[in-house]
Motif scaffolding. Structure first.
Motif, PDB file in Angstrom:
ATOM      1  N   TYR A  10       0.346  -0.983   0.255  1.00 57.93           N
ATOM      2  CA  TYR A  10       0.265   0.178  -0.261  1.00 57.93           C
ATOM      3  C   TYR A  10       1.071   1.494  -0.359  1.00 57.93           C
ATOM      4  O   TYR A  10       1.364   1.591   0.799  1.00 57.93           O
ATOM      5  CB  TYR A  10      -0.737  -0.045   1.185  1.00 57.93           C
ATOM      6  N   ALA A  11       0.757   1.616  -1.261  1.00 57.44           N
ATOM      7  CA  ALA A  11       1.596   2.918  -1.348  1.00 57.44           C
ATOM      8  C   ALA A  11       1.315   4.402  -1.349  1.00 57.44           C
ATOM      9  O   ALA A  11       0.872   4.749  -1.736  1.00 57.44           O
ATOM     10  CB  ALA A  11       2.352   3.157  -2.521  1.00 57.44           C
ATOM     11  N   GLY A  12       0.386   4.860   0.223  1.00 61.79           N
ATOM     12  CA  GLY A  12      -0.458   5.131   0.742  1.00 61.79           C
ATOM     13  C   GLY A  12      -1.835   5.249   0.839  1.00 61.79           C
ATOM     14  O   GLY A  12      -2.030   4.439   0.402  1.00 61.79           O
ATOM     15  N   ARG A  13      -2.355   5.793   1.239  1.00 67.17           N
ATOM     16  CA  ARG A  13      -3.859   5.973   0.876  1.00 67.17           C
ATOM     17  C   ARG A  13      -4.547   5.345   0.135  1.00 67.17           C
ATOM     18  O   ARG A  13      -5.667   5.192  -0.112  1.00 67.17           O
ATOM     19  CB  ARG A  13      -4.405   6.811   2.244  1.00 67.17           C
ATOM     20  N   HIS A  14      -4.032   5.681  -1.357  1.00 70.64           N
ATOM     21  CA  HIS A  14      -5.293   5.631  -2.473  1.00 70.64           C
ATOM     22  C   HIS A  14      -4.323   4.546  -3.915  1.00 70.64           C
ATOM     23  O   HIS A  14      -5.307   4.322  -4.358  1.00 70.64           O
ATOM     24  CB  HIS A  14      -5.568   7.034  -3.070  1.00 70.64           C
ATOM     25  N   LEU A  15      -2.920   4.629  -3.314  1.00 69.27           N
ATOM     26  CA  LEU A  15      -2.767   4.128  -3.999  1.00 69.27           C
ATOM     27  C   LEU A  15      -1.904   2.459  -3.589  1.00 69.27           C
ATOM     28  O   LEU A  15      -1.590   2.039  -2.593  1.00 69.27           O
ATOM     29  CB  LEU A  15      -1.386   4.473  -4.751  1.00 69.27           C
ATOM     30  N   SER A  16      -2.312   1.283  -3.987  1.00 65.82           N
ATOM     31  CA  SER A  16      -1.896  -0.322  -3.912  1.00 65.82           C
ATOM     32  C   SER A  16      -1.406  -0.767  -4.846  1.00 65.82           C
ATOM     33  O   SER A  16      -1.513  -0.740  -6.036  1.00 65.82           O
ATOM     34  CB  SER A  16      -2.979  -1.095  -2.922  1.00 65.82           C
ATOM     35  N   PHE A  17      -1.191  -2.283  -4.945  1.00 65.84           N
ATOM     36  CA  PHE A  17       0.144  -3.085  -5.511  1.00 65.84           C
ATOM     37  C   PHE A  17       0.037  -4.363  -5.712  1.00 65.84           C
ATOM     38  O   PHE A  17       0.133  -4.821  -3.750  1.00 65.84           O
ATOM     39  CB  PHE A  17       1.337  -1.731  -5.839  1.00 65.84           C
ATOM     40  N   GLU A  18      -0.283  -5.267  -6.056  1.00 63.73           N
ATOM     41  CA  GLU A  18      -0.575  -6.767  -5.477  1.00 63.73           C
ATOM     42  C   GLU A  18       0.125  -7.571  -6.581  1.00 63.73           C
ATOM     43  O   GLU A  18      -0.181  -7.523  -7.768  1.00 63.73           O
ATOM     44  CB  GLU A  18      -2.049  -6.864  -5.107  1.00 63.73           C
ATOM     45  N   LEU A  19       1.150  -8.308  -6.107  1.00 62.57           N
ATOM     46  CA  LEU A  19       2.192  -8.604  -6.944  1.00 62.57           C
ATOM     47  C   LEU A  19       2.189 -11.066  -6.274  1.00 62.57           C
ATOM     48  O   LEU A  19       2.003 -11.114  -5.269  1.00 62.57           O
ATOM     49  CB  LEU A  19       3.325  -8.415  -7.233  1.00 62.57           C
ATOM     50  N   ASP A  20       1.104 -11.762  -7.782  1.00 67.75           N
ATOM     51  CA  ASP A  20       1.481 -12.996  -7.380  1.00 67.75           C
ATOM     52  C   ASP A  20       2.257 -13.744  -8.010  1.00 67.75           C
ATOM     53  O   ASP A  20       2.729 -13.051  -9.072  1.00 67.75           O
ATOM     54  CB  ASP A  20       0.077 -13.119  -7.176  1.00 67.75           C
ATOM     55  N   HIS A  21       2.711 -14.503  -7.711  1.00 65.12           N
ATOM     56  CA  HIS A  21       3.762 -15.215  -8.617  1.00 65.12           C
ATOM     57  C   HIS A  21       3.390 -16.736  -8.704  1.00 65.12           C
ATOM     58  O   HIS A  21       3.774 -17.448  -7.172  1.00 65.12           O
ATOM     59  CB  HIS A  21       5.154 -14.986  -8.843  1.00 65.12           C
ATOM     60  N   ILE A  22       3.294 -17.540  -9.445  1.00 66.76           N
ATOM     61  CA  ILE A  22       2.799 -19.238  -9.617  1.00 66.76           C
ATOM     62  C   ILE A  22       4.239 -19.666  -9.674  1.00 66.76           C
ATOM     63  O   ILE A  22       4.408 -19.630 -11.292  1.00 66.76           O
ATOM     64  CB  ILE A  22       1.747 -19.355  -9.771  1.00 66.76           C
ATOM     65  N   TRP A  23       5.116 -20.337  -9.292  1.00 69.64           N
ATOM     66  CA  TRP A  23       5.772 -21.158 -10.189  1.00 69.64           C
ATOM     67  C   TRP A  23       6.217 -22.889  -9.678  1.00 69.64           C
ATOM     68  O   TRP A  23       5.259 -23.816  -8.785  1.00 69.64           O
ATOM     69  CB  TRP A  23       7.275 -20.670  -9.832  1.00 69.64           C
ATOM     70  N   GLU A  24       5.411 -23.522 -10.958  1.00 62.62           N
ATOM     71  CA  GLU A  24       4.730 -25.227 -11.045  1.00 62.62           C
ATOM     72  C   GLU A  24       5.623 -25.962 -11.704  1.00 62.62           C
ATOM     73  O   GLU A  24       5.948 -25.879 -12.987  1.00 62.62           O
ATOM     74  CB  GLU A  24       3.735 -24.934 -11.657  1.00 62.62           C
ATOM     75  N   ARG A  25       6.327 -27.214 -11.220  1.00 59.52           N
ATOM     76  CA  ARG A  25       6.853 -28.007 -12.229  1.00 59.52           C
ATOM     77  C   ARG A  25       6.405 -29.065 -11.995  1.00 59.52           C
ATOM     78  O   ARG A  25       5.582 -29.672 -10.587  1.00 59.52           O
ATOM     79  CB  ARG A  25       7.931 -28.291 -11.469  1.00 59.52           C
ATOM     80  N   PHE A  26       5.287 -30.134 -13.020  1.00 64.44           N
ATOM     81  CA  PHE A  26       5.032 -31.532 -12.648  1.00 64.44           C
ATOM     82  C   PHE A  26       5.762 -32.778 -13.757  1.00 64.44           C
ATOM     83  O   PHE A  26       6.238 -32.409 -14.834  1.00 64.44           O
ATOM     84  CB  PHE A  26       4.071 -30.795 -13.793  1.00 64.44           C
ATOM     85  N   ASP A  27       6.302 -33.060 -12.782  1.00 68.34           N
ATOM     86  CA  ASP A  27       6.951 -34.940 -12.808  1.00 68.34           C
ATOM     87  C   ASP A  27       5.373 -35.513 -13.379  1.00 68.34           C
ATOM     88  O   ASP A  27       4.608 -36.187 -12.292  1.00 68.34           O
ATOM     89  CB  ASP A  27       7.704 -35.241 -11.373  1.00 68.34           C
ATOM     90  N   LEU A  28       5.880 -36.310 -14.407  1.00 67.36           N
ATOM     91  CA  LEU A  28       5.560 -37.570 -14.046  1.00 67.36           C
ATOM     92  C   LEU A  28       5.911 -39.060 -13.086  1.00 67.36           C
ATOM     93  O   LEU A  28       6.959 -38.642 -12.666  1.00 67.36           O
ATOM     94  CB  LEU A  28       5.239 -38.222 -15.589  1.00 67.36           C
ATOM     95  N   ASP A  29       5.126 -39.923 -13.168  1.00 73.59           N
ATOM     96  CA  ASP A  29       5.628 -40.648 -12.065  1.00 73.59           C
ATOM     97  C   ASP A  29       7.336 -41.212 -11.981  1.00 73.59           C
ATOM     98  O   ASP A  29       7.685 -41.728 -11.575  1.00 73.59           O
ATOM     99  CB  ASP A  29       4.965 -42.039 -12.220  1.00 73.59           C
ATOM    100  N   ASP A  30       7.359 -41.840 -13.660  1.00 74.04           N
ATOM    101  CA  ASP A  30       8.267 -42.045 -13.547  1.00 74.04           C
ATOM    102  C   ASP A  30       9.979 -41.443 -13.678  1.00 74.04           C
ATOM    103  O   ASP A  30      10.645 -41.158 -13.760  1.00 74.04           O
ATOM    104  CB  ASP A  30       8.820 -42.513 -14.985  1.00 74.04           C
ATOM    105  N   GLY A  31       9.122 -39.894 -13.364  1.00 73.84           N
ATOM    106  CA  GLY A  31      10.450 -38.658 -12.636  1.00 73.84           C
ATOM    107  C   GLY A  31      10.569 -37.769 -13.946  1.00 73.84           C
ATOM    108  O   GLY A  31      11.409 -36.993 -13.588  1.00 73.84           O
ATOM    109  N   ARG A  32      10.327 -38.185 -14.816  1.00 75.08           N
ATOM    110  CA  ARG A  32       9.723 -37.123 -16.380  1.00 75.08           C
ATOM    111  C   ARG A  32       9.270 -36.003 -15.819  1.00 75.08           C
ATOM    112  O   ARG A  32       8.376 -36.134 -15.763  1.00 75.08           O
ATOM    113  CB  ARG A  32       9.635 -37.696 -17.829  1.00 75.08           C
ATOM    114  N   ARG A  33      10.162 -34.838 -16.324  1.00 67.72           N
ATOM    115  CA  ARG A  33       9.491 -33.077 -16.448  1.00 67.72           C
ATOM    116  C   ARG A  33       8.499 -33.479 -17.952  1.00 67.72           C
ATOM    117  O   ARG A  33       8.591 -33.538 -18.694  1.00 67.72           O
ATOM    118  CB  ARG A  33      10.415 -32.178 -16.729  1.00 67.72           C
ATOM    119  N   LEU A  34       7.367 -33.103 -17.223  1.00 66.53           N
ATOM    120  CA  LEU A  34       6.555 -32.763 -17.675  1.00 66.53           C
ATOM    121  C   LEU A  34       6.228 -30.700 -18.920  1.00 66.53           C
ATOM    122  O   LEU A  34       6.128 -31.390 -20.167  1.00 66.53           O
ATOM    123  CB  LEU A  34       5.039 -33.242 -17.572  1.00 66.53           C
TER     124      LEU A  34
END
Length: 120
Positions: A10-34
């Motif tokens: 909150y940069a003062g009474r009138h201004l706000s910033f919201e930053l969300d980030h998702i880092w995701e890694r999906f691996d198969l059952d055999d360990g290979r990256r999808l």
């Protein structure tokens, strides 16, 4: 596996910033990256008064696929950028004015981000 940091400032009474980030890694059952995904969402709001504000949203997605592990043929990269700018003014308890703009861009390993559409 996923990591999801988030920051709100909150940069003062009138201004706000919201930053969300998702880092995701999906691996198969055999360990290979999808795939590995980086998803970012930035929202900025400037509140003029109790009845009017302007909001800017930027959403960026960047996917890297391991094509050898994919069950179907696909491009190894996918990128998307969405932008939205909205002005809102509440005129009275029953009426509000909305003025906005949005666009969408896509890209892959062959092309940079290319704007597909715009809406006003």
């Amino acid at each position: 596996m996923a990591v999801t940091p988030s920051v709100t400032w909150y940069a003062g009474r009138h201004l706000s910033f919201e930053l969300d980030h998702i880092w995701e890694r999906f691996d198969l059952d055999d360990g290979r990256r999808l795939y590995t995904a980086n998803l970012s969402d930035l929202r900025t709001v400037y509140q003029f008064n109790a009845r009017a504000f302007v909001r800017l949203i930027l959403q960026y997605a960047d996917y890297d696929y391991e094509t050898a592990s994919s069950p179907e043929p696909r491009d190894p990269e996918f990128k998307r950028l969405l932008t939205q700018l909205l002005f809102t003014c509440k005129i009275n308890p029953w009426t509000a004015l909305y003025v906005g703009y949005s666009d969408r861009s896509l890209g892959d390993s062959e092309t940079d981000l290319t704007r597909l559409d715009r809406t006003a």
